[in-house]
Each structure stands twice: as C-alpha cells, then as structure tokens.
Design a protein around this motif. Structure first.
Motif, PDB file in Angstrom:
ATOM      1  N   VAL A  44       0.851  -1.186   0.000  1.00 53.49           N
ATOM      2  CA  VAL A  44       0.000   0.000   0.000  1.00 53.49           C
ATOM      3  C   VAL A  44       0.887   1.237   0.000  1.00 53.49           C
ATOM      4  N   HIS A  45       0.539   2.200  -0.848  1.00 60.08           N
ATOM      5  CA  HIS A  45       1.295   3.445  -0.967  1.00 60.08           C
ATOM      6  C   HIS A  45       0.378   4.639  -0.769  1.00 60.08           C
ATOM      7  N   ALA A  46       0.940   5.725  -0.287  1.00 55.62           N
ATOM      8  CA  ALA A  46       0.274   7.020  -0.254  1.00 55.62           C
ATOM      9  C   ALA A  46       1.039   7.922  -1.220  1.00 55.62           C
ATOM     10  N   PRO A  47       0.412   8.342  -2.310  1.00 53.61           N
ATOM     11  CA  PRO A  47       1.117   9.191  -3.267  1.00 53.61           C
ATOM     12  C   PRO A  47       1.558  10.516  -2.643  1.00 53.61           C
ATOM     13  N   VAL A  48       2.708  10.980  -3.061  1.00 48.81           N
ATOM     14  CA  VAL A  48       3.216  12.273  -2.613  1.00 48.81           C
ATOM     15  C   VAL A  48       2.187  13.340  -2.989  1.00 48.81           C
TER      16      VAL A  48
END
Length: 108
Positions: A44-48
């Motif tokens: 899981v990623h949180a975009p910049v």
C-alpha cells in the motif's frame, strides 16, 4: 509466459478521519493477506501530495490465487467495511509485457 496476475487499486478517501480509519482497517487486514500462499506482493502506498489517496499494488501467482484471495474471510471483511471511508475506487488489471522488443515502436 507471464509471471503472475497483477492489479492496482486506487482508493480516494473521504476526509482525514476516514483516512485514519481506513489505514487502521488495512493494518488489521494486511498480515492475513501477506500470508496467503499465492499472494506474491501486496503493498500500500500514499502518493506524494495526495494525503487522501491510497494505492495498492497486488501481485498473485496466477488468476486462481487472486480468486482464492478474494474468497478469504479477512478480504471479505475489508471489502465490506471499506465503503464507509472511500469516495472513489479505481481498479486497473495489468498485463505483463514479457517481450518488450516485440511491442510497437520498440527499437526505434
């Protein structure tokens, strides 16, 4: 030969409170998912610069492994519970490019 079955899922969350609750739901679910035998990558990623977006990258051994993942109790719980936190969901199923030299425009 393809080396798996992949997809990305982009969740847009309603607000900061929903993001915190969604992240807690993911934290509660992810260990069960990562322990599935056919799940190769689940991250899981949180975009910049997009604090209310989460992007999941999922790679399974094959389509059957993905179907087995979808049938797990922890996955069904996540799918049922996520709705109250999200304002949008985008899913992209991915095809692996196994021979890039044969794609149109390659080698130019």
């Amino acid at each position: 030969m393809a080396s798996g079955y992949a997809l990305t899922v982009r969740f847009t969350l309603r607000d900061d409170a929903a993001a915190a609750a969604f992240d807690a739901l993911v934290a509660q679910t992810i260990q069960g998912i990562r322990g599935e035998p056919g799940t190769l990558v689940y991250t899981v990623h949180a975009p910049v610069d997009e604090p209310l977006v989460r992007v999941f990258y999922e790679l399974y051994a094959d389509h059957d492994a993905f179907l087995a993942h979808e049938d797990q109790e922890h996955t069904r719980h996540f799918l049922a519970a996520r709705g109250e936190f999200v304002s949008g969901v985008e899913v992209a199923f991915l095809n692996e490019l196994t021979d890039l030299s044969k794609r149109p425009g390659a080698g130019q």
